[in-house]
Write a protein that holds these residues in place. Structure first.
Motif, PDB file in Angstrom:
ATOM      1  N   ALA A  16     -62.944 -30.085 -22.908  1.00 58.42           N
ATOM      2  CA  ALA A  16     -63.026 -31.360 -23.624  1.00 58.42           C
ATOM      3  C   ALA A  16     -64.313 -32.100 -23.276  1.00 58.42           C
ATOM      4  O   ALA A  16     -65.022 -32.604 -24.168  1.00 58.42           O
ATOM      5  CB  ALA A  16     -61.808 -32.217 -23.303  1.00 58.42           C
ATOM      6  N   VAL A  17     -64.654 -32.191 -22.000  1.00 58.89           N
ATOM      7  CA  VAL A  17     -65.886 -32.869 -21.592  1.00 58.89           C
ATOM      8  C   VAL A  17     -67.108 -32.098 -22.096  1.00 58.89           C
ATOM      9  O   VAL A  17     -68.095 -32.687 -22.561  1.00 58.89           O
ATOM     10  CB  VAL A  17     -65.934 -33.048 -20.067  1.00 58.89           C
ATOM     11  N   ALA A  18     -67.057 -30.764 -22.013  1.00 57.72           N
ATOM     12  CA  ALA A  18     -68.190 -29.943 -22.450  1.00 57.72           C
ATOM     13  C   ALA A  18     -68.447 -30.095 -23.938  1.00 57.72           C
ATOM     14  O   ALA A  18     -69.607 -30.061 -24.391  1.00 57.72           O
ATOM     15  CB  ALA A  18     -67.920 -28.476 -22.112  1.00 57.72           C
ATOM     16  N   ALA A  26     -63.810 -37.689 -24.119  1.00 57.21           N
ATOM     17  CA  ALA A  26     -62.979 -36.577 -23.670  1.00 57.21           C
ATOM     18  C   ALA A  26     -61.614 -37.078 -23.209  1.00 57.21           C
ATOM     19  O   ALA A  26     -60.579 -36.453 -23.487  1.00 57.21           O
ATOM     20  CB  ALA A  26     -63.669 -35.832 -22.535  1.00 57.21           C
ATOM     21  N   ALA A  27     -61.597 -38.219 -22.510  1.00 58.81           N
ATOM     22  CA  ALA A  27     -60.332 -38.784 -22.048  1.00 58.81           C
ATOM     23  C   ALA A  27     -59.450 -39.172 -23.234  1.00 58.81           C
ATOM     24  O   ALA A  27     -58.231 -38.917 -23.227  1.00 58.81           O
ATOM     25  CB  ALA A  27     -60.594 -39.989 -21.154  1.00 58.81           C
ATOM     26  N   LEU A  28     -60.041 -39.804 -24.254  1.00 52.61           N
ATOM     27  CA  LEU A  28     -59.272 -40.160 -25.455  1.00 52.61           C
ATOM     28  C   LEU A  28     -58.698 -38.906 -26.123  1.00 52.61           C
ATOM     29  O   LEU A  28     -57.548 -38.896 -26.566  1.00 52.61           O
ATOM     30  CB  LEU A  28     -60.160 -40.914 -26.442  1.00 52.61           C
ATOM     31  N   MET A  32     -55.723 -39.431 -22.118  1.00 55.32           N
ATOM     32  CA  MET A  32     -55.770 -39.845 -20.727  1.00 55.32           C
ATOM     33  C   MET A  32     -56.731 -41.016 -20.594  1.00 55.32           C
ATOM     34  O   MET A  32     -57.454 -41.352 -21.541  1.00 55.32           O
ATOM     35  CB  MET A  32     -56.259 -38.684 -19.831  1.00 55.32           C
ATOM     36  N   THR A  33     -56.728 -41.621 -19.428  1.00 51.89           N
ATOM     37  CA  THR A  33     -57.763 -42.599 -19.120  1.00 51.89           C
ATOM     38  C   THR A  33     -58.947 -41.855 -18.507  1.00 51.89           C
ATOM     39  O   THR A  33     -58.821 -40.711 -18.057  1.00 51.89           O
ATOM     40  CB  THR A  33     -57.248 -43.667 -18.154  1.00 51.89           C
ATOM     41  N   ALA A  40     -60.896 -35.105 -12.057  1.00 52.96           N
ATOM     42  CA  ALA A  40     -60.511 -33.699 -12.247  1.00 52.96           C
ATOM     43  C   ALA A  40     -61.746 -32.805 -12.333  1.00 52.96           C
ATOM     44  O   ALA A  40     -61.770 -31.703 -11.755  1.00 52.96           O
ATOM     45  CB  ALA A  40     -59.667 -33.550 -13.505  1.00 52.96           C
ATOM     46  N   ILE A  41     -62.782 -33.270 -13.046  1.00 49.74           N
ATOM     47  CA  ILE A  41     -64.003 -32.463 -13.158  1.00 49.74           C
ATOM     48  C   ILE A  41     -64.694 -32.367 -11.807  1.00 49.74           C
ATOM     49  O   ILE A  41     -65.191 -31.295 -11.418  1.00 49.74           O
ATOM     50  CB  ILE A  41     -64.942 -33.058 -14.215  1.00 49.74           C
ATOM     51  N   ALA A  42     -64.713 -33.457 -11.072  1.00 52.27           N
ATOM     52  CA  ALA A  42     -65.335 -33.432  -9.736  1.00 52.27           C
ATOM     53  C   ALA A  42     -64.580 -32.457  -8.828  1.00 52.27           C
ATOM     54  O   ALA A  42     -65.199 -31.693  -8.061  1.00 52.27           O
ATOM     55  CB  ALA A  42     -65.340 -34.835  -9.139  1.00 52.27           C
ATOM     56  N   GLN A  43     -63.241 -32.445  -8.913  1.00 53.17           N
ATOM     57  CA  GLN A  43     -62.454 -31.522  -8.099  1.00 53.17           C
ATOM     58  C   GLN A  43     -62.700 -30.080  -8.518  1.00 53.17           C
ATOM     59  O   GLN A  43     -62.795 -29.178  -7.673  1.00 53.17           O
ATOM     60  CB  GLN A  43     -60.960 -31.858  -8.233  1.00 53.17           C
TER      61      GLN A  43
END
Length: 312
Positions: A16-18, A26-28, A32-33, A40-43
């Motif tokens: 989604a972010v990519a 991406a959150a929308l 999600m917020t 999540a991406i950082a993890q």
């Protein structure tokens, strides 16, 4: 060190972010917020040990690692999404594999048409074919090396302990060398036929059929003179062509048009008009282990049964 597994949710967030190249959008899209997506991406990056995105105040861009990973993750998610329907299809026998052994005689006529039609009928079921004699098929069925077999036997003598479906019944015919004195005879007298050397398969290959051939001689008060044994029907016919003897073969073998061989049916009228014993019949059965839970095999058996009900 064993790496920690990454669940599909993290990969969906990565895609989604990519594709959005914006954490908020991406959150929308993910309902999600933004903070949980960012976390999540950082993890995910910490787990992988590489950066997937270049982040600035003005833009988000994929790193080379992220670019390389994106098509692989898309494929992973697509395959994961298809798993439930594939599982249902496998349970219904619509996908899978059937390992089928067969004797050479069925390969002359019916089998090629069945294979072609079954591939059209069930394109996601793979038929793995292997030619094998009856004794080998029985061994491989017990070992689990094959799922089903097409084997020869006398009518009513399908191997015990197996489910079976009759697919063909045919008479035996006599294969003779082309230049044999009997080959051009108007009729084939029993006495002359039964006195000739015989080329035959070993008894272990098809015991009931072997016994039926020998019974034909015994009923006439004769003992067959076995000149040569051979496993495959094509080999038997080749040996007949070489002049080693005569051979009783299933009628379907006549499609194997070997130069130097003719096929005949003997005259059943003996001396003083007495009828001689009937030429044995040969049955081909599809066999498989009783109670074997195998949806793809069930589908193939059902297909063959329908073909037989339709006339082959």
């Amino acid at each position: 060190m064993k790496e920690a597994p990454i669940d599909l949710r993290a990969w969906r967030q990565f895609v989604a972010v990519a594709e959005e190249l914006h954490f908020g959008r991406a959150a929308l899209r993910l309902h999600m917020t933004q903070p949980p997506v960012t976390q999540a991406i950082a993890q995910l990056e910490r787990t992988l040990g590489v950066l997937l995105f270049d982040r600035t105040r003005r833009r988000v861009a994929l790193t080379p690692a992220g670019e390389a990973l994106l098509p692989e993750v898309r494929e992973l998610l697509a395959r994961a999404q298809a798993l439930p329907s594939r599982a249902r299809a496998a349970a219904a026998g619509e996908v899978g594999r059937v390992r089928l052994a067969f004797v050479s005689t069925i390969g002359f006529d019916q089998l090629p048409g069945w294979v072609r039609a079954f591939r059209e009928h069930s394109p996601q079921v793979v038929l793995e074919l292997v030619e094998a004699t009856g004794d080998v098929q029985l061994r491989d069925l017990q070992r689990g090396d094959i799922d089903a077999g097409l084997m020869l036997h006398s009518p009513g003598f399908a191997p015990p302990g197996l489910s079976h479906l009759r697919v063909a019944v045919e008479p035996l015919v006599l294969a003779l060398p082309e230049h044999h004195p009997l080959a051009a005879a108007p009729q084939l007298p029993w006495a002359a036929v039964l006195g000739e050397p015989l080329v035959i398969f070993p008894r272990r290959i098809a015991p009931s059929l072997h016994d039926a051939v020998f019974g034909l001689y015994h009923a006439a008060g004769r003992l067959p003179v076995v000149a040569q044994e051979a496993i495959q029907m094509q080999t038997i016919v080749n040996l007949v062509s070489a002049g080693l003897g005569l051979a009783w073969v299933p009628e379907s073998v006549m499609q194997f048009r070997r130069t130097g061989v003719v096929y005949r049916t003997p005259d059943r009228t003996g001396a003083r008009g007495r009828k001689q014993p009937a030429v044995p019949l040969c049955e081909t059965s599809l066999v498989w282990l009783e109670g074997d839970a195998h949806p793809a095999l069930d589908r193939f058996v059902g297909f063959v049964r329908e073909r037989m009900e339709e006339g082959g």
